[in-house]
Design an enzyme around this catalytic site. Structure first.
Site, PDB file in Angstrom:
ATOM      1  N   HIS A 373       0.831  -1.205   0.000  1.00 40.61           N
ATOM      2  CA  HIS A 373       0.000   0.000   0.000  1.00 40.61           C
ATOM      3  C   HIS A 373       0.857   1.243   0.000  1.00 40.61           C
ATOM      4  O   HIS A 373       2.021   1.247   0.416  1.00 40.61           O
ATOM      5  CB  HIS A 373      -0.954   0.008   1.205  1.00 40.61           C
ATOM      6  N   CYS A 374       0.284   2.310  -0.520  1.00 37.62           N
ATOM      7  CA  CYS A 374       0.881   3.642  -0.449  1.00 37.62           C
ATOM      8  C   CYS A 374      -0.183   4.543   0.143  1.00 37.62           C
ATOM      9  O   CYS A 374      -0.658   4.272   1.240  1.00 37.62           O
ATOM     10  CB  CYS A 374       1.378   4.103  -1.817  1.00 37.62           C
TER      11      CYS A 374
END
Length: 482
Positions: A373-374
């Site tokens: 994830h970012c």
């Protein structure tokens, strides 16, 4: 693939033997672009006759007035009339003389022919250089055109989802208004038929902004292991318990979470602090019993360690679920050197490859998905997933089977384009920015040259035109860039 990070250094070419060709006065020394970059403190030596045209970066700021990405400069390969000179063919060793008893001199004929010499002339042919896959030799304009094609293909999917209300349609949208408060960005949602569903009591909201990602080898889909991930948005404060519930439902122990954003960037929250940071810190999960099923867990930080000169923060977490006998280990890997609206710098690519290696090494097995994830879970996350998957094809040698469309039976001439397209079929806007898309080509090209022991000068290529890419902040499709 694990050894690529340790090999992410240019292989030093052997200098060519002296040539009778006269060297013009003032000619530059034979140095590769990477050597020139390192010897000049990260600055590329510009051509003496042609000034480079202005490059506009995705934010719309002229390159002359903006900080330059050392990675982009390090991987912009220019055509030159000068080519590396091939080493002179090795000279055969002196033929030993044999003096017979009668005083006559004979030569040992066994040394005149080599075992691999089928011509009987004693000459050894130089091994031909491997042919670079055509898609790794694209100009910047061609790469940009492919990214535009991907963008329009996705817009057509979104348009079709409006005209096709069937819930079974592959690219059906999520119509529920209740879930919008759970999304960090209004234009980033999973496809309705490709999302992770929380295991909650019937009638409860099972939504989380996360998509299962599956990538298979294009040549050996049945024999090569399938790459499995979960791409999710950076959690919000109201979704923190949902994330840990998903971890305990979808993953085996030890599990891995790769975080490609800081919690705050440029003064804006990109991701809520959803994990304990300090050793010994403990959190209670689902204290309010949101779904009414009595689920309870305790999350604690066991250890914290910096690796890759501080680029990676490795955190070991422990989860105890009430009613379960065995606790769960989660490795949380925070990568600190991927700037917002950009790509890793040249000097940081080695640590980026190390991040990939650690995430694979600490995972329970290849069938256990890793959470990537970012902030939105599409730009940096999609780039990580695509590049890691493609590096396996490079390491196995299958990347070299992508030559030209005319030489392939199936017409697939660009595995990067195909991979990103498959990602977007599973989650919208994966590899969101054009600079991220170009980054994949640049890294694979660099690794391909190193794998085959070649330098840029060894590969003849057409001159690449620089891009002028303007980011339109009023375009809602590009509301978020990572």
């Amino acid at each position: 693939m694990d050894h690529l990070s340790s090999r992410f250094r240019r292989i030093k070419k052997q200098s060519s033997p002296a040539s009778p060709t006269t060297t013009l006065a003032g000619s530059p020394p034979d140095r590769s672009p990477l050597e020139s970059k390192l010897n000049s403190g990260g600055q590329r030596e510009p051509p003496s006759t042609v000034a480079p045209p202005t490059l506009t970066i995705p934010t719309g700021q002229p390159i002359s007035n903006a900080p330059k990405s050392p990675f982009r400069r390090g991987f912009t390969f220019r055509h030159s009339n000068k080519r590396a000179r091939s080493p002179a063919p090795p000279q055969p060793p002196p033929v030993p003389a044999i003096v017979s008893q009668d005083g006559t001199v004979e030569h040992d004929k066994s040394t005149l022919l080599k075992d691999d010499d089928k011509t009987g002339q004693g000459a050894t042919e130089e091994k031909p250089k491997p042919k670079m896959p055509a898609f790794l030799n694209l100009s910047e304009n061609e790469i940009e055109a492919k990214f535009i094609d991907l963008t329009w293909a996705e817009r057509m999917r979104v348009q079709d989802s409006f005209s096709n209300p069937s819930p079974t349609y592959q690219f059906a949208r999520i119509d529920s208004i209740d879930v919008k408060r759970l999304d960090r960005y209004a234009n980033i949602q999973p496809w309705a038929n490709n999302r992770v569903k929380l295991q909650v009591p019937e009638g409860q909201q099972d939504y989380i902004n996360a998509s299962p990602i599956v990538l298979r080898s294009p040549f050996y889909p049945q024999t090569k292991p399938t790459h499995r991930y979960i791409a999710m948005q950076g959690p919000k404060s109201i979704t923190t318990d949902h994330v840990w519930r998903m971890v305990m439902e979808q993953l085996q122990s030890p599990a891995v979470i790769v975080m490609l954003t800081e919690t705050l960037e440029s003064g804006m929250e990109k991701c809520y602090q959803y994990f304990p940071k300090i050793v010994g810190e403990e959190w209670d999960i689902n204290e309010i019993d949101e779904f009414g099923d009595g689920f309870r867990a305790q999350l604690s930080c066991v250890a914290v360690e910096d690796q890759a000169n501080g680029a990676i923060e490795v955190r070991k977490l422990n989860i105890h679920v009430d009613g379960r006998e065995e606790d769960m280990t989660v490795w949380h890997l925070l990568y600190r050197r991927w700037p917002d609206f950009g790509v890793p710098a040249l000097e940081d690519v080695g640590s980026f490859l190390e991040l990939m290696r650690l995430s694979r090494e600490k995972n329970a097995n290849e069938d256990n998905p890793r959470i990537i994830h970012c902030s939105a879970g599409v730009g940096r996350s999609g780039t990580f997933i695509a590049l890691e998957h493609l590096m396996r094809e490079l390491d196995s040698g299958d990347l070299d089977r992508y030559v030209t469309k005319e030489e392939r039976d199936d017409g697939e001439d660009d595995i990067i384009y195909n991979t990103v397209n498959r990602l977007r079929e599973q989650r919208r806007q994966m590899v969101q920015a054009e600079s991220q898309y170009a980054f994949i080509y640049q890294v694979l090209r660099k690794l391909w040259l190193e794998k085959h022991g070649l330098a840029v000068e060894d590969i003849q290529e057409p001159a690449a035109k620089r891009l002028e890419v303007e980011h339109n902040p009023h375009d809602p499709f590009f509301e978020v860039q990572e």
